[in-house]
Scaffold this active site. Structure first.
Site, short mmCIF file in Angstrom:
data_model
loop_
_atom_site.label_atom_id
_atom_site.label_comp_id
_atom_site.label_asym_id
_atom_site.label_seq_id
_atom_site.Cartn_x
_atom_site.Cartn_y
_atom_site.Cartn_z
N GLY A 34 0.83 -1.20 0.00
CA GLY A 34 0.00 0.00 0.00
C GLY A 34 0.86 1.24 0.00
N LEU A 35 0.20 2.37 -0.21
CA LEU A 35 0.92 3.65 -0.28
C LEU A 35 1.63 3.96 1.03
CD1 LEU A 35 -1.91 5.83 -1.89
CD2 LEU A 35 0.23 5.14 -3.01
N SER A 36 2.62 4.82 0.95
CA SER A 36 3.27 5.32 2.15
C SER A 36 2.21 6.05 2.99
CB SER A 36 4.39 6.30 1.77
OG SER A 36 4.99 6.82 2.92
N SER A 38 -0.30 4.62 4.40
CA SER A 38 -1.60 3.94 4.38
C SER A 38 -1.86 3.20 5.70
CB SER A 38 -1.69 2.97 3.19
OG SER A 38 -0.67 1.99 3.25
N SER A 41 2.78 -0.27 8.42
CA SER A 41 3.64 -0.46 9.59
C SER A 41 2.81 -0.52 10.89
CB SER A 41 4.62 0.71 9.63
OG SER A 41 5.62 0.45 10.52
N SER A 108 5.97 -1.91 -1.86
CA SER A 108 5.98 -2.90 -2.96
C SER A 108 4.93 -2.55 -4.03
CB SER A 108 5.80 -4.32 -2.43
OG SER A 108 4.81 -4.45 -1.44
P1 ADP Z 1 3.01 3.00 6.21
O1 ADP Z 1 3.79 1.95 6.97
O2 ADP Z 1 1.99 2.41 5.29
O3 ADP Z 1 3.89 4.00 5.54
P2 ADP Z 1 2.41 4.03 8.81
O4 ADP Z 1 1.80 2.90 9.57
O5 ADP Z 1 3.84 4.38 9.06
O6 ADP Z 1 2.14 3.81 7.26
O7 ADP Z 1 1.56 5.37 9.05
C1 ADP Z 1 0.17 5.38 9.02
C2 ADP Z 1 -0.33 6.57 9.85
O8 ADP Z 1 -1.75 6.63 9.77
C3 ADP Z 1 0.04 6.42 11.32
O9 ADP Z 1 0.39 7.68 11.84
C4 ADP Z 1 -1.28 5.91 11.94
O10 ADP Z 1 -1.40 6.27 13.29
C5 ADP Z 1 -2.32 6.63 11.08
N1 ADP Z 1 -3.63 5.97 11.01
C6 ADP Z 1 -4.81 6.58 11.19
N2 ADP Z 1 -5.85 5.72 11.06
C7 ADP Z 1 -5.30 4.51 10.79
C8 ADP Z 1 -5.87 3.22 10.57
N3 ADP Z 1 -7.18 2.99 10.58
N4 ADP Z 1 -5.02 2.19 10.31
C9 ADP Z 1 -3.67 2.41 10.27
N5 ADP Z 1 -3.09 3.61 10.48
C10 ADP Z 1 -3.89 4.66 10.75
#
Ligand code: ADP
Length: 199
Positions: A34-36, A38, A41, A108
């Site tokens: 998924g997008l950065s 999203s 993590s 990815s």
């Molecule tokens: P990625 O790893 O995809 O780049 P991260 O997990 O680092 O994304 O960041 C996602 C951000 O979105 C975090 O700050 C998280 O707290 C926030 N967020 C808000 N709502 C959600 C949700 N329903 N599920 C996951 N993250 C969420």
């Protein structure tokens, strides 16, 4: 293609099935894409915590950590991104062979790279988890301020801005993080693992 010659694949004396039996659960790769921003993590770590609490052998491979070590020789060119994903796939396979549930949290973005990884696993071992969230929301969250930098041209080839993201067409699991809570997403994934008799 394998460059080295005179190498053979050694079957370990303890099989994957025996390791799974000893663990009391199956093994698979939960491949987040998924997008950065999203939520890959965030959800991967929440799933990891819950699996750990349930006494399940698990581990998380997360974006930046891998680039600090295993893949520190790789940049963000098309060739390097491909190689980054290929290596993560191979590492994930070793974890699955060792009887663990491995979660990977990498953008990815390309279908061909993910499908290539899928081919190295046995049926049912590769679980693609599409962390779906509109670009506007990811950009608004911008947890690492990467979109801001990409918009300023300080980061090139940033997925969603000047590099494409190719969504999976038939992922095993879809999570809409603009509508679902982190807890809801964890429940969905744990339920899937139960339904598939992996845990
Ligand atoms: P990625 O790893 O995809 O780049 P991260 O997990 O680092 O994304 O960041 C996602 C951000 O979105 C975090 O700050 C998280 O707290 C926030 N967020 C808000 N709502 C959600 C949700 N329903 N599920 C996951 N993250 C969420």
């Amino acid at each position: 293609m394998t460059k080295a010659t005179n190498i053979t694949w050694h079957e370990t004396t303890i099989t994957k099935e025996e390791r799974r039996a000893q663990n009391g659960h199956g093994s698979c790769a939960l491949w987040f894409t998924g997008l950065s921003g999203s939520g890959k993590s965030t959800i991967a770590n929440a799933v990891s915590k819950e699996l750990y609490r349930l006494g399940i052998n698990e581990y998380v491979l997360d974006g930046d950590n891998v680039r600090h070590g295993l893949n520190k020789d790789l940049g963000f060119s098309e060739k390097d991104r491909k190689e980054n994903i290929r290596r993560i796939g191979e590492v994930a396979k070793l974890f699955v062979d060792s009887g663990k549930i491995i979660t990977t949290a990498f953008i990815s973005p390309f279908i061909s790279d993910r499908e290539q990884v899928r081919t190295i696993f046995e049926e049912g071992e590769f679980v693609e988890v599409f962390v779906d969230c509109p670009l506007e929301i990811c950009e608004h969250r911008d947890p690492k301020q990467l979109y801001a930098k990409a918009r300023l041209g300080e980061i090139k080839n940033f997925t969603g801005i000047d590099s494409p993201y190719e969504p999976p067409s038939r992922p095993e699991i879809v999570i809409h993080t603009d509508k679902q809570t982190v807890e809801g997403a964890v429940d969905l994934i744990i339920n899937y693992l139960r339904e598939q008799n992996i845990i």
